[in-house]
Design a protein around this motif. Structure first.
Motif, PDB file in Angstrom:
ATOM      1  N   ASP A 172       0.834  -1.210   0.000  1.00  0.00           N
ATOM      2  CA  ASP A 172       0.000   0.000   0.000  1.00  0.00           C
ATOM      3  C   ASP A 172       0.867   1.258   0.000  1.00  0.00           C
ATOM      4  OD1 ASP A 172      -2.694  -1.146   0.287  1.00  0.00           O
ATOM      5  OD2 ASP A 172      -1.921  -1.901   2.195  1.00  0.00           O
ATOM      6  N   ASP A 173       0.234   2.381  -0.398  1.00  0.00           N
ATOM      7  CA  ASP A 173       0.841   3.710  -0.259  1.00  0.00           C
ATOM      8  C   ASP A 173       2.203   3.813  -0.938  1.00  0.00           C
ATOM      9  OD1 ASP A 173      -1.325   4.724   1.318  1.00  0.00           O
ATOM     10  OD2 ASP A 173      -0.538   3.531   2.995  1.00  0.00           O
ATOM     11  N   ILE A 174       2.236   3.451  -2.205  1.00  0.00           N
ATOM     12  CA  ILE A 174       3.485   3.613  -2.972  1.00  0.00           C
ATOM     13  C   ILE A 174       3.209   4.395  -4.261  1.00  0.00           C
ATOM     14  CG2 ILE A 174       4.637   1.538  -2.091  1.00  0.00           C
ATOM     15  CD1 ILE A 174       3.919   0.186  -4.789  1.00  0.00           C
ATOM     16  N   THR A 175       4.242   5.101  -4.688  1.00  0.00           N
ATOM     17  CA  THR A 175       4.226   5.702  -6.022  1.00  0.00           C
ATOM     18  C   THR A 175       5.136   4.848  -6.896  1.00  0.00           C
ATOM     19  OG1 THR A 175       3.855   7.902  -5.141  1.00  0.00           O
ATOM     20  CG2 THR A 175       4.740   7.781  -7.371  1.00  0.00           C
ATOM     21  N   ILE A 176       4.551   4.294  -7.958  1.00  0.00           N
ATOM     22  CA  ILE A 176       5.306   3.371  -8.821  1.00  0.00           C
ATOM     23  C   ILE A 176       5.368   3.939 -10.231  1.00  0.00           C
ATOM     24  CG2 ILE A 176       3.218   1.930  -9.117  1.00  0.00           C
ATOM     25  CD1 ILE A 176       5.147  -0.491  -9.472  1.00  0.00           C
ATOM     26  N   GLY A 177       6.562   3.973 -10.787  1.00  0.00           N
ATOM     27  CA  GLY A 177       6.750   4.430 -12.163  1.00  0.00           C
ATOM     28  C   GLY A 177       6.953   3.225 -13.066  1.00  0.00           C
ATOM     29  N   PHE A 178       6.182   3.144 -14.142  1.00  0.00           N
ATOM     30  CA  PHE A 178       6.362   2.095 -15.149  1.00  0.00           C
ATOM     31  C   PHE A 178       7.044   2.743 -16.345  1.00  0.00           C
ATOM     32  CE2 PHE A 178       2.812   0.528 -12.640  1.00  0.00           C
ATOM     33  CZ  PHE A 178       3.119  -0.812 -12.494  1.00  0.00           C
ATOM     34  N   CYS A 179       8.183   2.212 -16.749  1.00  0.00           N
ATOM     35  CA  CYS A 179       8.999   2.880 -17.760  1.00  0.00           C
ATOM     36  C   CYS A 179       9.320   1.940 -18.919  1.00  0.00           C
ATOM     37  CB  CYS A 179      10.307   3.343 -17.102  1.00  0.00           C
ATOM     38  SG  CYS A 179      11.414   4.200 -18.218  1.00  0.00           S
ATOM     39  N   GLY A 180       9.091   2.399 -20.141  1.00  0.00           N
ATOM     40  CA  GLY A 180       9.493   1.619 -21.320  1.00  0.00           C
ATOM     41  C   GLY A 180       8.308   1.283 -22.187  1.00  0.00           C
ATOM     42  N   ASP A 181       8.146  -0.017 -22.458  1.00  0.00           N
ATOM     43  CA  ASP A 181       7.090  -0.462 -23.365  1.00  0.00           C
ATOM     44  C   ASP A 181       5.826  -0.783 -22.565  1.00  0.00           C
ATOM     45  OD1 ASP A 181       5.390  -1.609 -25.124  1.00  0.00           O
ATOM     46  OD2 ASP A 181       6.776  -3.148 -25.836  1.00  0.00           O
ATOM     47  N   LEU A 182       4.998   0.216 -22.371  1.00  0.00           N
ATOM     48  CA  LEU A 182       3.782   0.027 -21.573  1.00  0.00           C
ATOM     49  C   LEU A 182       2.626  -0.471 -22.444  1.00  0.00           C
ATOM     50  CD1 LEU A 182       3.997   3.211 -19.335  1.00  0.00           C
ATOM     51  CD2 LEU A 182       5.348   1.107 -19.310  1.00  0.00           C
ATOM     52  N   ARG A 183       2.825  -0.394 -23.751  1.00  0.00           N
ATOM     53  CA  ARG A 183       1.772  -0.813 -24.678  1.00  0.00           C
ATOM     54  C   ARG A 183       1.707  -2.334 -24.792  1.00  0.00           C
ATOM     55  NH1 ARG A 183       1.632   0.860 -31.036  1.00  0.00           N
ATOM     56  NH2 ARG A 183      -0.245  -0.301 -31.584  1.00  0.00           N
ATOM     57  N   PHE A 184       2.873  -2.944 -25.025  1.00  0.00           N
ATOM     58  CA  PHE A 184       2.901  -4.384 -25.269  1.00  0.00           C
ATOM     59  C   PHE A 184       3.345  -5.172 -24.036  1.00  0.00           C
ATOM     60  CE2 PHE A 184       3.604  -2.318 -29.388  1.00  0.00           C
ATOM     61  CZ  PHE A 184       2.553  -2.877 -30.112  1.00  0.00           C
ATOM     62  N   GLY A 185       3.725  -4.464 -22.967  1.00  0.00           N
ATOM     63  CA  GLY A 185       4.291  -5.130 -21.789  1.00  0.00           C
ATOM     64  C   GLY A 185       3.222  -5.757 -20.913  1.00  0.00           C
ATOM     65  N   ARG A 186       3.036  -7.079 -21.077  1.00  0.00           N
ATOM     66  CA  ARG A 186       1.961  -7.762 -20.333  1.00  0.00           C
ATOM     67  C   ARG A 186       2.205  -7.719 -18.833  1.00  0.00           C
ATOM     68  NH1 ARG A 186       3.740 -13.555 -22.968  1.00  0.00           N
ATOM     69  NH2 ARG A 186       5.771 -13.711 -21.980  1.00  0.00           N
ATOM     70  N   THR A 187       3.479  -7.655 -18.407  1.00  0.00           N
ATOM     71  CA  THR A 187       3.738  -7.627 -16.966  1.00  0.00           C
ATOM     72  C   THR A 187       3.240  -6.317 -16.362  1.00  0.00           C
ATOM     73  OG1 THR A 187       5.954  -6.676 -17.186  1.00  0.00           O
ATOM     74  CG2 THR A 187       5.786  -9.071 -17.274  1.00  0.00           C
ATOM     75  N   VAL A 188       3.325  -5.252 -17.134  1.00  0.00           N
ATOM     76  CA  VAL A 188       2.844  -3.941 -16.671  1.00  0.00           C
ATOM     77  C   VAL A 188       1.326  -3.974 -16.517  1.00  0.00           C
ATOM     78  CG1 VAL A 188       2.628  -1.511 -17.308  1.00  0.00           C
ATOM     79  CG2 VAL A 188       4.786  -2.731 -17.729  1.00  0.00           C
ATOM     80  N   HIS A 189       0.639  -4.518 -17.517  1.00  0.00           N
ATOM     81  CA  HIS A 189      -0.835  -4.559 -17.485  1.00  0.00           C
ATOM     82  C   HIS A 189      -1.304  -5.336 -16.256  1.00  0.00           C
ATOM     83  CE1 HIS A 189      -0.447  -4.424 -22.175  1.00  0.00           C
ATOM     84  NE2 HIS A 189       0.048  -3.369 -21.583  1.00  0.00           N
ATOM     85  N   SER A 190      -0.687  -6.490 -16.039  1.00  0.00           N
ATOM     86  CA  SER A 190      -1.131  -7.347 -14.932  1.00  0.00           C
ATOM     87  C   SER A 190      -0.829  -6.705 -13.583  1.00  0.00           C
ATOM     88  CB  SER A 190      -0.434  -8.709 -15.022  1.00  0.00           C
ATOM     89  OG  SER A 190      -0.905  -9.429 -16.135  1.00  0.00           O
ATOM     90  N   LEU A 191       0.338  -6.082 -13.449  1.00  0.00           N
ATOM     91  CA  LEU A 191       0.695  -5.501 -12.142  1.00  0.00           C
ATOM     92  C   LEU A 191      -0.207  -4.311 -11.818  1.00  0.00           C
ATOM     93  CD1 LEU A 191       2.425  -5.471  -9.633  1.00  0.00           C
ATOM     94  CD2 LEU A 191       4.201  -4.236 -10.901  1.00  0.00           C
ATOM     95  N   ILE A 192      -0.537  -3.501 -12.807  1.00  0.00           N
ATOM     96  CA  ILE A 192      -1.441  -2.362 -12.536  1.00  0.00           C
ATOM     97  C   ILE A 192      -2.806  -2.879 -12.073  1.00  0.00           C
ATOM     98  CG2 ILE A 192      -2.678  -0.422 -13.590  1.00  0.00           C
ATOM     99  CD1 ILE A 192      -0.172   0.128 -15.247  1.00  0.00           C
ATOM    100  N   LYS A 193      -3.293  -3.946 -12.721  1.00  0.00           N
ATOM    101  CA  LYS A 193      -4.583  -4.524 -12.288  1.00  0.00           C
ATOM    102  C   LYS A 193      -4.521  -4.945 -10.827  1.00  0.00           C
ATOM    103  CE  LYS A 193      -6.532  -6.666 -16.433  1.00  0.00           C
ATOM    104  NZ  LYS A 193      -6.896  -7.938 -17.060  1.00  0.00           N
ATOM    105  N   ALA A 194      -3.453  -5.624 -10.460  1.00  0.00           N
ATOM    106  CA  ALA A 194      -3.353  -6.108  -9.066  1.00  0.00           C
ATOM    107  C   ALA A 194      -3.187  -4.943  -8.090  1.00  0.00           C
ATOM    108  CB  ALA A 194      -2.185  -7.085  -8.946  1.00  0.00           C
ATOM    109  N   LEU A 195      -2.339  -3.985  -8.426  1.00  0.00           N
ATOM    110  CA  LEU A 195      -2.090  -2.859  -7.505  1.00  0.00           C
ATOM    111  C   LEU A 195      -3.335  -2.002  -7.311  1.00  0.00           C
ATOM    112  CD1 LEU A 195       1.474  -1.686  -8.588  1.00  0.00           C
ATOM    113  CD2 LEU A 195       0.830  -2.678  -6.379  1.00  0.00           C
TER     114      LEU A 195
END
Ligand code: CP
Length: 359
Positions: free
Chosen positions: A148-171
């Motif tokens: 909880d209570d974190i600021t997270i930056g996702f950097c790079g390929d946010l369009r095709f990066g499945r790990t980014v999509h899944s982590l945002i859903k969980a967070l």
């Protein structure tokens, strides 16, 4: 039957239980050594992998279980045209649980619809990678002491990066999450994640193309590979690529306690000079991947017949012959599956299997 196809198949409570179990495995490794004795995990990998497949294998071996499967579909009957559903029906006769990676989006979902054993999505195309998400959550917890209570930056390929999509859903289920999306225009986060996840769940987010500008406010920096092959214009790629490289100079701009995560493999987006920085957590993250997959295997095997751990209820799919999924890499455009759709946020109709907009 409890499967893990999408991060939202797990309740927040179930995610927290898996993370807590992984922490208990770390503290009391010996207690879990025989917990999967006489059980078999099948790893069906239709796409290359180092970390995910080998960490699933190591996880099952540490639990006293056995592993079978393939790492190249050319060595399986997929090469003769066997469908995903027929394959899992067959493998369910040999194994107690299946981890599947597939380049076609929605393949693990259709597998779960006919499987007699739990299916774990080990990554489907650009769509979803929920076990990487569990790895990332355990890493954030171990590095920062909280999710909880974190600021997270996702950097790079946010369009095709499945790990980014899944982590945002969980967070999006945690408190006080702020997201900074650091990417060039060509690689921005898909609208369905912004609308169906961030806006629906009230996650604060902003977009920038400057890592220098974003890095001082971050508790977690989640780096991903910028995929040169996605750019139509090489000059455009050259213009953006250096703005998204993490080096020692940029680390000097960051908080003392920031954690750097990366699902790996990396190419050149994190210079090796960063590796010795104590904030570089990406190799510790790999070890966490094995530990959390141990916890996941134990949990799904316990939960599979437990009515307290079912799959989430969804509204019935929309079936309309006038609608078509626009994604050439969707399972419904690659095997014979009835096209199905769901009504998402803002009245947009999306594919049931891959979340793409319909045409
Ligand atoms: N992070 C990850 O999924 O790595 P692999 O492709 O090597 O499995």
């Amino acid at each position: 039957m409890k499967h893990l196809i999408d991060p939202t198949d797990l309740t927040k409570k179930e995610i927290d239980e898996i993370v807590a179990l992984a922490e208990d495995i770390i503290a009391h490794r010996e207690r879990y050594q025989g917990s999967m004795a006489h059980k078999k995990l099948a790893t069906l990998f239709y796409e290359p992998s180092t970390r995910t497949r080998l960490s699933f294998t190591a996880a099952m071996m540490e639990l006293g279980g056995q592993v079978l499967g393939f790492s190249n579909p050319q060595n399986s009957s997929a090469a003769k045209g066997e469908t995903v559903q027929d394959t899992v029906r067959v493998v369910g006769c040999f194994a107690d649980i299946i981890a599947m990676r597939h380049p076609i989006e929605g393949a693990p979902l259709v597998a779960s619809e006919v499987s007699s054993v739990p299916i774990i999505n080990a990554g489907d195309g650009s769509h979803s990678h929920p076990t990487q998400t569990l790895t990332d959550l355990l890493t954030i917890k171990r590095e920062l002491g909280r999710i909880d209570d974190i600021t997270i930056g996702f950097c790079g390929d946010l369009r095709f990066g499945r790990t980014v999509h899944s982590l945002i859903k969980a967070l999006s289920r945690y408190h006080g999450i702020k997201v900074v999306l650091i990417a060039p225009d060509e690689l921005r986060l898909p609208d369905y994640i912004k609308q169906d996840v961030c806006e629906k769940m009230g996650v604060a987010y902003r977009e920038t193309d400057s890592l220098d500008e974003a890095i001082p406010e971050l508790d977690v920096l989640y780096m991903t590979r910028v995929q040169k092959e996605r750019f139509l214009d090489e000059d455009e790629f050259d213009r953006v690529k250096d703005g998204l490289v993490l080096d020692a100079r940029r680390m000097a701009l960051a908080k003392e306690k920031m954690a750097v995560l990366h699902p790996l493999p990396r190419v050149n987006e994190i210079l090796t000079e960063v590796d010795e920085d104590p904030r570089a957590a990406y190799f510790r993250q790999v070890e966490n991947g094995k530990l959390v997959r141990m916890a996941l295997i134990i949990s799904l095997m316990e939960w599979k017949d437990d009515p307290a751990h079912t799959m989430p209820e969804h509204e019935a799919p929309i079936v309309n012959p006038a609608l078509h999924c626009a994604n050439a890499k969707c399972i419904c455009n690659n095997e014979k599956h009835e096209p199905r759709f769901r009504l998402a946020e803002n009245g947009i109709t999306r594919c049931w299997y891959c979340d793409s907009k319909v045409r």
